[in-house]
Design a protein around this motif. Structure first.
Motif, PDB file in Angstrom:
ATOM      1  N   ALA A  26      44.931  33.364  62.293  1.00 44.67           N
ATOM      2  CA  ALA A  26      45.697  33.189  61.061  1.00 44.67           C
ATOM      3  C   ALA A  26      46.172  31.744  60.935  1.00 44.67           C
ATOM      4  CB  ALA A  26      46.897  34.121  61.058  1.00 44.67           C
ATOM      5  N   THR A  27      46.290  31.289  59.700  1.00 44.16           N
ATOM      6  CA  THR A  27      46.837  29.961  59.422  1.00 44.16           C
ATOM      7  C   THR A  27      47.945  30.107  58.387  1.00 44.16           C
ATOM      8  OG1 THR A  27      44.693  28.897  59.828  1.00 44.16           O
ATOM      9  CG2 THR A  27      46.331  27.627  58.589  1.00 44.16           C
ATOM     10  N   THR A  28      49.135  29.627  58.726  1.00 44.71           N
ATOM     11  CA  THR A  28      50.245  29.617  57.784  1.00 44.71           C
ATOM     12  C   THR A  28      50.186  28.321  56.988  1.00 44.71           C
ATOM     13  OG1 THR A  28      51.621  30.931  59.249  1.00 44.71           O
ATOM     14  CG2 THR A  28      52.752  29.688  57.544  1.00 44.71           C
ATOM     15  N   LEU A  29      50.158  28.447  55.675  1.00 43.72           N
ATOM     16  CA  LEU A  29      50.162  27.286  54.800  1.00 43.72           C
ATOM     17  C   LEU A  29      51.597  27.013  54.377  1.00 43.72           C
ATOM     18  CD1 LEU A  29      47.052  28.133  52.590  1.00 43.72           C
ATOM     19  CD2 LEU A  29      47.152  26.825  54.725  1.00 43.72           C
ATOM     20  N   THR A  30      51.982  25.741  54.441  1.00 45.61           N
ATOM     21  CA  THR A  30      53.355  25.374  54.105  1.00 45.61           C
ATOM     22  C   THR A  30      53.379  24.470  52.877  1.00 45.61           C
ATOM     23  OG1 THR A  30      53.331  23.452  55.571  1.00 45.61           O
ATOM     24  CG2 THR A  30      54.091  25.538  56.514  1.00 45.61           C
ATOM     25  N   ASP A  31      54.486  24.537  52.156  1.00 44.42           N
ATOM     26  CA  ASP A  31      54.713  23.708  50.983  1.00 44.42           C
ATOM     27  C   ASP A  31      56.131  23.161  51.079  1.00 44.42           C
ATOM     28  OD1 ASP A  31      54.360  22.511  48.475  1.00 44.42           O
ATOM     29  OD2 ASP A  31      55.062  24.296  47.412  1.00 44.42           O
ATOM     30  N   ARG A  32      56.238  21.860  51.183  1.00 40.14           N
ATOM     31  CA  ARG A  32      57.538  21.199  51.342  1.00 40.14           C
ATOM     32  C   ARG A  32      58.303  21.742  52.548  1.00 40.14           C
ATOM     33  NH1 ARG A  32      57.186  21.944  45.575  1.00 40.14           N
ATOM     34  NH2 ARG A  32      56.779  19.946  44.598  1.00 40.14           N
ATOM     35  N   ALA A  37      52.100  30.737  52.343  1.00 39.26           N
ATOM     36  CA  ALA A  37      51.065  31.766  52.384  1.00 39.26           C
ATOM     37  C   ALA A  37      50.473  31.806  53.788  1.00 39.26           C
ATOM     38  CB  ALA A  37      49.966  31.467  51.370  1.00 39.26           C
ATOM     39  N   VAL A  38      49.758  32.899  54.063  1.00 35.53           N
ATOM     40  CA  VAL A  38      49.056  33.031  55.334  1.00 35.53           C
ATOM     41  C   VAL A  38      47.616  33.414  55.020  1.00 35.53           C
ATOM     42  CG1 VAL A  38      48.924  34.253  57.538  1.00 35.53           C
ATOM     43  CG2 VAL A  38      51.157  33.757  56.512  1.00 35.53           C
ATOM     44  N   VAL A  39      46.678  32.704  55.619  1.00 38.38           N
ATOM     45  CA  VAL A  39      45.260  33.014  55.465  1.00 38.38           C
ATOM     46  C   VAL A  39      44.847  33.831  56.687  1.00 38.38           C
ATOM     47  CG1 VAL A  39      42.929  32.090  55.224  1.00 38.38           C
ATOM     48  CG2 VAL A  39      44.868  30.867  54.195  1.00 38.38           C
ATOM     49  N   ILE A  40      44.405  35.065  56.428  1.00 37.47           N
ATOM     50  CA  ILE A  40      43.965  35.954  57.505  1.00 37.47           C
ATOM     51  C   ILE A  40      42.624  36.563  57.123  1.00 37.47           C
ATOM     52  CG2 ILE A  40      46.287  36.488  58.342  1.00 37.47           C
ATOM     53  CD1 ILE A  40      46.137  39.135  56.801  1.00 37.47           C
ATOM     54  N   SER A  41      41.975  37.168  58.091  1.00 38.41           N
ATOM     55  CA  SER A  41      40.682  37.796  57.841  1.00 38.41           C
ATOM     56  C   SER A  41      40.880  39.102  57.077  1.00 38.41           C
ATOM     57  CB  SER A  41      39.979  38.097  59.161  1.00 38.41           C
ATOM     58  OG  SER A  41      40.639  39.168  59.829  1.00 38.41           O
ATOM     59  N   PRO A  42      39.827  39.569  56.418  1.00 37.03           N
ATOM     60  CA  PRO A  42      39.924  40.876  55.742  1.00 37.03           C
ATOM     61  C   PRO A  42      40.270  42.001  56.712  1.00 37.03           C
ATOM     62  CG  PRO A  42      37.980  39.701  54.983  1.00 37.03           C
ATOM     63  CD  PRO A  42      38.543  38.912  56.136  1.00 37.03           C
ATOM     64  N   GLN A  43      39.770  41.922  57.946  1.00 28.82           N
ATOM     65  CA  GLN A  43      40.074  42.958  58.936  1.00 28.82           C
ATOM     66  C   GLN A  43      41.565  42.951  59.288  1.00 28.82           C
ATOM     67  OE1 GLN A  43      37.693  40.602  59.335  1.00 28.82           O
ATOM     68  NE2 GLN A  43      35.796  41.774  59.181  1.00 28.82           N
ATOM     69  N   GLN A  44      42.139  41.758  59.451  1.00 29.37           N
ATOM     70  CA  GLN A  44      43.567  41.675  59.741  1.00 29.37           C
ATOM     71  C   GLN A  44      44.394  42.193  58.568  1.00 29.37           C
ATOM     72  OE1 GLN A  44      43.293  37.485  60.697  1.00 29.37           O
ATOM     73  NE2 GLN A  44      44.088  37.885  62.753  1.00 29.37           N
ATOM     74  N   TYR A  45      43.971  41.880  57.357  1.00 29.89           N
ATOM     75  CA  TYR A  45      44.679  42.362  56.175  1.00 29.89           C
ATOM     76  C   TYR A  45      44.596  43.886  56.091  1.00 29.89           C
ATOM     77  CZ  TYR A  45      46.140  43.103  51.394  1.00 29.89           C
ATOM     78  OH  TYR A  45      46.783  43.563  50.284  1.00 29.89           O
ATOM     79  N   ASP A  46      43.413  44.443  56.328  1.00 29.21           N
ATOM     80  CA  ASP A  46      43.258  45.902  56.308  1.00 29.21           C
ATOM     81  C   ASP A  46      44.161  46.561  57.337  1.00 29.21           C
ATOM     82  OD1 ASP A  46      41.379  45.682  54.298  1.00 29.21           O
ATOM     83  OD2 ASP A  46      39.645  45.948  55.637  1.00 29.21           O
ATOM     84  N   GLU A  47      44.255  45.974  58.533  1.00 28.54           N
ATOM     85  CA  GLU A  47      45.128  46.520  59.578  1.00 28.54           C
ATOM     86  C   GLU A  47      46.595  46.450  59.148  1.00 28.54           C
ATOM     87  OE1 GLU A  47      46.299  48.139  63.352  1.00 28.54           O
ATOM     88  OE2 GLU A  47      44.550  48.286  62.046  1.00 28.54           O
TER      89      GLU A  47
END
Length: 104
Positions: A26-32, A37-47
């Motif tokens: 996973a990668t956490t995206l930061t703003d200021r 947001a967090v970018v995760i795989s479809p499998q991680q999202y399904d879980e």
């Protein structure tokens, strides 16, 4: 979990997606400086979704059991509100147990 500014991620989007897709990283995206947001795989999202639904079902079953036992009826405007109330109820029960007052 990696952290990356959104502005930086724009130039490395393929890498961020590749890490999520192939390395399940996973990668956490930061703003200021704040999580955006967090970018995760479809499998991680399904879980995540499966676990969330499981917790909601458990909460509903518990509340139905309480209603059957005569607990007062409460109205919620969202599943999240119901889960928060359930968590608060659980914490109160745990606190009473810790003080030796049982689950009542």
């Amino acid at each position: 979990m990696d952290r990356m500014k959104i502005s930086e991620a724009r130039g490395h989007l393929a890498d961020v997606i590749g890490r999520a897709r192939y390395a399940q990283q996973a990668t956490t995206l930061t703003d200021r400086g704040k999580d955006a947001a967090v970018v995760i795989s479809p499998q991680q999202y399904d879980e995540y979704q499966r676990l969330r639904e499981e917790e909601m079902r458990r909460t509903v079953r518990q509340r139905l059991t309480e209603l059957d036992a005569g607990a007062p009826l409460r109205t919620f405007t969202s599943a999240e509100e119901m889960i928060e109330a359930s968590d608060a109820d659980r914490a109160a029960r745990d606190a009473r147990k810790a003080r030796g007052q049982g689950a009542a």
